[in-house]
Design an enzyme around this catalytic site. Structure first.
Site, PDB file in Angstrom:
ATOM      1  N   LEU A 153       0.837  -1.207   0.000  1.00 49.81           N
ATOM      2  CA  LEU A 153       0.000   0.000   0.000  1.00 49.81           C
ATOM      3  C   LEU A 153       0.876   1.263   0.000  1.00 49.81           C
ATOM      4  CD1 LEU A 153      -2.848   1.298   0.337  1.00 49.81           C
ATOM      5  CD2 LEU A 153      -2.580   1.022   2.806  1.00 49.81           C
ATOM      6  N   SER A 154       1.894   1.302   0.880  1.00 43.22           N
ATOM      7  CA  SER A 154       2.665   2.530   1.092  1.00 43.22           C
ATOM      8  C   SER A 154       3.521   2.914  -0.112  1.00 43.22           C
ATOM      9  CB  SER A 154       3.599   2.368   2.293  1.00 43.22           C
ATOM     10  OG  SER A 154       2.867   2.030   3.438  1.00 43.22           O
ATOM     11  N   SER A 158       3.200   8.662   0.334  1.00 40.36           N
ATOM     12  CA  SER A 158       1.931   8.358   1.013  1.00 40.36           C
ATOM     13  C   SER A 158       2.097   7.203   1.996  1.00 40.36           C
ATOM     14  CB  SER A 158       0.836   8.013  -0.007  1.00 40.36           C
ATOM     15  OG  SER A 158       1.224   6.939  -0.821  1.00 40.36           O
ATOM     16  N   TRP A 184       8.728   0.229   1.262  1.00 39.95           N
ATOM     17  CA  TRP A 184       8.625  -0.391   2.597  1.00 39.95           C
ATOM     18  C   TRP A 184       7.850  -1.710   2.589  1.00 39.95           C
ATOM     19  CZ3 TRP A 184      11.733   2.831   4.859  1.00 39.95           C
ATOM     20  CH2 TRP A 184      11.557   4.215   4.832  1.00 39.95           C
ATOM     21  N   TYR A 206     -10.126   8.633  -3.647  1.00 37.75           N
ATOM     22  CA  TYR A 206      -9.886   7.292  -3.067  1.00 37.75           C
ATOM     23  C   TYR A 206     -10.831   6.247  -3.661  1.00 37.75           C
ATOM     24  CZ  TYR A 206     -13.946   7.794   0.039  1.00 37.75           C
ATOM     25  OH  TYR A 206     -15.214   7.916   0.543  1.00 37.75           O
ATOM     26  N   ASN A 268      -7.306  -2.829   9.577  1.00 33.88           N
ATOM     27  CA  ASN A 268      -7.941  -2.832  10.905  1.00 33.88           C
ATOM     28  C   ASN A 268      -7.686  -4.160  11.610  1.00 33.88           C
ATOM     29  OD1 ASN A 268      -8.964  -0.288  10.672  1.00 33.88           O
ATOM     30  ND2 ASN A 268     -10.999  -0.944   9.985  1.00 33.88           N
ATOM     31  N   GLU A 391       1.750  -0.322   9.886  1.00 36.21           N
ATOM     32  CA  GLU A 391       0.302  -0.578   9.953  1.00 36.21           C
ATOM     33  C   GLU A 391      -0.429   0.520  10.742  1.00 36.21           C
ATOM     34  OE1 GLU A 391      -1.332  -4.425   9.959  1.00 36.21           O
ATOM     35  OE2 GLU A 391       0.548  -5.368   9.350  1.00 36.21           O
TER      36      GLU A 391
HETATM   37  C1  LIG Z   1       9.962  -1.953   8.440  1.00 33.22           C
HETATM   38  C2  LIG Z   1       8.738  -1.428   7.760  1.00 33.22           C
HETATM   39  C3  LIG Z   1       7.862  -2.323   7.166  1.00 33.22           C
HETATM   40  C4  LIG Z   1       6.723  -1.855   6.504  1.00 33.22           C
HETATM   41  N1  LIG Z   1       5.916  -2.745   5.853  1.00 33.22           N
HETATM   42  C5  LIG Z   1       4.922  -2.279   5.050  1.00 33.22           C
HETATM   43  C6  LIG Z   1       4.179  -3.153   4.215  1.00 33.22           C
HETATM   44  O1  LIG Z   1       4.383  -4.375   4.222  1.00 33.22           O
HETATM   45  N2  LIG Z   1       3.243  -2.628   3.391  1.00 33.22           N
HETATM   46  C7  LIG Z   1       2.982  -1.297   3.346  1.00 33.22           C
HETATM   47  O2  LIG Z   1       2.120  -0.890   2.559  1.00 33.22           O
HETATM   48  N3  LIG Z   1       3.655  -0.421   4.133  1.00 33.22           N
HETATM   49  C8  LIG Z   1       4.631  -0.894   4.973  1.00 33.22           C
HETATM   50  N4  LIG Z   1       5.344  -0.023   5.765  1.00 33.22           N
HETATM   51  C9  LIG Z   1       5.045   1.399   5.709  1.00 33.22           C
HETATM   52  C10 LIG Z   1       4.419   1.930   7.008  1.00 33.22           C
HETATM   53  O3  LIG Z   1       3.109   1.460   7.118  1.00 33.22           O
HETATM   54  C11 LIG Z   1       4.536   3.456   6.992  1.00 33.22           C
HETATM   55  O4  LIG Z   1       5.895   3.753   7.180  1.00 33.22           O
HETATM   56  C12 LIG Z   1       3.682   4.089   8.059  1.00 33.22           C
HETATM   57  O5  LIG Z   1       2.320   3.968   7.738  1.00 33.22           O
HETATM   58  C13 LIG Z   1       4.005   5.566   8.246  1.00 33.22           C
HETATM   59  O6  LIG Z   1       4.049   6.239   7.035  1.00 33.22           O
HETATM   60  P1  LIG Z   1       5.302   7.194   6.686  1.00 33.22           P
HETATM   61  O7  LIG Z   1       6.526   6.405   6.907  1.00 33.22           O
HETATM   62  O8  LIG Z   1       5.081   7.780   5.347  1.00 33.22           O
HETATM   63  O9  LIG Z   1       5.241   8.323   7.797  1.00 33.22           O
HETATM   64  P2  LIG Z   1       4.332   9.648   7.740  1.00 33.22           P
HETATM   65  O10 LIG Z   1       2.953   9.320   7.354  1.00 33.22           O
HETATM   66  O11 LIG Z   1       5.043  10.685   6.950  1.00 33.22           O
HETATM   67  O12 LIG Z   1       4.343  10.059   9.266  1.00 33.22           O
HETATM   68  C14 LIG Z   1       5.436  10.738   9.878  1.00 33.22           C
HETATM   69  C15 LIG Z   1       4.998  11.207  11.267  1.00 33.22           C
HETATM   70  O13 LIG Z   1       3.891  12.114  11.149  1.00 33.22           O
HETATM   71  C16 LIG Z   1       2.829  11.669  11.964  1.00 33.22           C
HETATM   72  N5  LIG Z   1       1.553  12.015  11.314  1.00 33.22           N
HETATM   73  C17 LIG Z   1       1.207  11.851  10.006  1.00 33.22           C
HETATM   74  N6  LIG Z   1      -0.058  12.251   9.820  1.00 33.22           N
HETATM   75  C18 LIG Z   1      -0.541  12.642  11.027  1.00 33.22           C
HETATM   76  C19 LIG Z   1      -1.788  13.137  11.496  1.00 33.22           C
HETATM   77  N7  LIG Z   1      -2.825  13.301  10.675  1.00 33.22           N
HETATM   78  N8  LIG Z   1      -1.917  13.457  12.799  1.00 33.22           N
HETATM   79  C20 LIG Z   1      -0.880  13.292  13.659  1.00 33.22           C
HETATM   80  N9  LIG Z   1       0.332  12.817  13.270  1.00 33.22           N
HETATM   81  C21 LIG Z   1       0.493  12.490  11.979  1.00 33.22           C
HETATM   82  C22 LIG Z   1       3.002  10.156  12.065  1.00 33.22           C
HETATM   83  O14 LIG Z   1       2.352   9.642  13.206  1.00 33.22           O
HETATM   84  C23 LIG Z   1       4.512  10.043  12.143  1.00 33.22           C
HETATM   85  O15 LIG Z   1       4.922  10.230  13.473  1.00 33.22           O
HETATM   86  C24 LIG Z   1       6.465  -0.472   6.464  1.00 33.22           C
HETATM   87  C25 LIG Z   1       7.341   0.428   7.088  1.00 33.22           C
HETATM   88  C26 LIG Z   1       8.472  -0.041   7.712  1.00 33.22           C
HETATM   89  C27 LIG Z   1       9.422   0.953   8.328  1.00 33.22           C
END
Ligand SMILES: Cc1cc2nc3c(=O)[nH]c(=O)nc-3n(C[C@H](O)[C@H](O)[C@H](O)COP(=O)(O)OP(=O)(O)OC[C@H]3O[C@@H](n4cnc5c(N)ncnc54)[C@H](O)[C@@H]3O)c2cc1C
Length: 407
Positions: A153-154, A158, A184, A206, A268, A391
């Site tokens: 998804l990520s 986004s 990721w 969406y 969820n 997640e």
């Molecule tokens: C080891 C690892 C494995 C992963 N595996 C998968 C996978 O298998 N499939 C997949 O699709 N993704 C995966 N991910 C991605 C993961 O789900 C995302 O990294 C996560 O959802 C956060 O997104 P971001 O890194 O873009 O951070 P951002 O969304 O940029 O967030 C950065 C900070 O801002 C805060 N923030 C953002 N929006 C808000 C808001 N509205 N209110 C308050 N605070 C906010 C967040 O809480 C965070 O502290 C993985 C990530 C890692 C590191």
């Protein structure tokens, strides 16, 4: 297969989750009391984790890789297709069984825990819920017997705002053409099947998002860079590149334009699995801390004899128990088809905080030995951090809980 087959009563055409029947005196059962099938499964995985996983933990961390031979053993054990019906080669179990498996494996190695978690709570789960009869028949037997799955998804731009994804899908005869990059993606290095989310109609926002089953080897699909991570290093996390990747229309998961629903609903449930991963990690760190403090002597006695240490261990044990209650409750609600959104968010945020705290305490109680790789708690401390990120970050869990309690 070492683990027991777990009858769920679901079959190929069953889009509805199996419903657990509570015994008449259910109200008298503690939440953590396991049914016979649950206990058998937990014990067999515990034994497996101790005998087969533990000896490999530090080598896997160092080499950032889970050996294929261990993955094959996980298939043989029956934990890679827990909810997949027996008719399709799976174990025919419930979501709760998957949670127990993730907890037990994560107690020893949270990297192995997340491999099994993504396979069951995201990939097989989404296919069971939204897959066509044809897609289920083609993919589920492979997921149950030899193929790893991943959930994509990520993207770079986004993460929390997942529906801002930029990967595009365009109709191309009896195929769709996918273009974009995913970031990721857990299990990507090992996976044969990927649930990839792409937008078929960006003008619809969406409501254009669609879920596709992309298979390793499809033209235009490449696994990119593998991330070099702080923790859960043995779990692979890679970029995916889709360049005019042709995916048959038969590989759409659910309806076109309904991928947002697939994503929200699967995640969820998936976050209960991450709660279980963090619960297992915390329980593992606590076990190490208890064992070590009983063995280590200072000032002429075991450090566990000091009340200051005892109180810290007692608090950690209380936190682990509270996390277990939250995780088990969310999982059992899900199996009963009861609402569980708030409970899932609560169990993930709480269990991940407990994991970080208990792993940190374990490092403290090991003293200098806690800071080096010769002892297991240093790794668990590094592994704990991810629970607050993937997640849905902790802030996003709080957002979900706040929305529910304020509505
Ligand atoms: C080891 C690892 C494995 C992963 N595996 C998968 C996978 O298998 N499939 C997949 O699709 N993704 C995966 N991910 C991605 C993961 O789900 C995302 O990294 C996560 O959802 C956060 O997104 P971001 O890194 O873009 O951070 P951002 O969304 O940029 O967030 C950065 C900070 O801002 C805060 N923030 C953002 N929006 C808000 C808001 N509205 N209110 C308050 N605070 C906010 C967040 O809480 C965070 O502290 C993985 C990530 C890692 C590191």
């Amino acid at each position: 297969m070492i683990g027991p087959r777990l009858h769920s009563g679901s079959d190929l055409n069953d889009n509805i989750r199996p419903v657990t029947t509570l015994p008449a005196d259910a109200a008298l059962h503690p939440l953590t009391t396991l049914a016979e099938d649950e206990r058998l499964l937990r014990d067999s995985i515990r034994e497996f984790a101790h005998a087969q996983v533990r000896p490999l933990v530090s080598e896997m961390d160092e080499q950032a890789k889970i050996p294929r031979a261990l993955i094959d053993q996980l298939f043989d054990l029956g934990v890679m297709g827990i909810e997949i019906p027996e008719a399709l080669g799976g174990s025919g179990g419930r979501f709760f069984h998957a949670v127990l498996a993730v907890e037990e494996l994560s107690r020893v190695d949270p990297s192995v825990g997340v491999l099994v978690d993504v396979q069951n709570t995201l990939v097989a789960n989404a296919l069971l819920r939204w897959g066509s009869v044809d897609l289920k028949a083609r993919v589920l037997p492979k997921l149950a017997s030899k193929s790893v799955g991943a959930y994509a998804l990520s993207e770079a731009g986004s993460g929390s705002d997942a529906f801002a994804l930029q990967t595009r899908a365009r109709e191309d005869g009896d195929h769709y053409r996918l273009d974009g990059r995913k970031l990721w993606i857990t299990n990507a290095h090992e996976a044969d099947f990927f649930i990839v989310f792409a937008n078929l109609n960006p003008e619809a926002g969406y409501r254009g998002i669609t879920a596709f089953i992309v298979e390793r080897g499809m033209p235009g699909f490449t696994i990119g860079k593998k991330e070099d991570k702080l923790g859960i290093r043995a779990s692979s996390t890679c970029e995916l590149l889709l360049e005019h990747c042709r995916v048959p229309k038969a590989n759409v998961l659910g309806e076109a334009g309904k991928g947002y629903k697939v994503a929200i609903e699967t995640l969820n449930e998936g976050r209960i699995g991450i709660g279980a991963q963090m619960l297992g990690l915390a329980a593992g760190a606590l076990e190490h801390a208890i064992r070590y403090t009983k063995e280590r002597h200072q000032f002429g006695k075991a450090i566990a004899d000091f009340q200051g240490v005892q109180f810290q261990l007692a608090r950690a044990a209380t936190e682990v128990e509270a996390a277990r209650l939250l995780v088990y409750n969310a999982a059992r609600l899900r199996d009963l088809n009861e609402p569980f959104l708030t409970e899932a968010a609560m169990c993930k945020i709480y269990a991940s905080e407990v994991a970080e705290h208990v792993a940190s305490l374990a490092v403290n109680l090991f003293g200098g030995y806690g800071f080096v790789k010769d002892y297991p708690v240093e790794k668990l401390y590094r592994d704990a951090k991810i629970g607050q990120i993937y997640e849905g970050t902790s802030n996003l869990q709080l957002q979900t809980i706040a929305k529910q309690i304020l509505s």
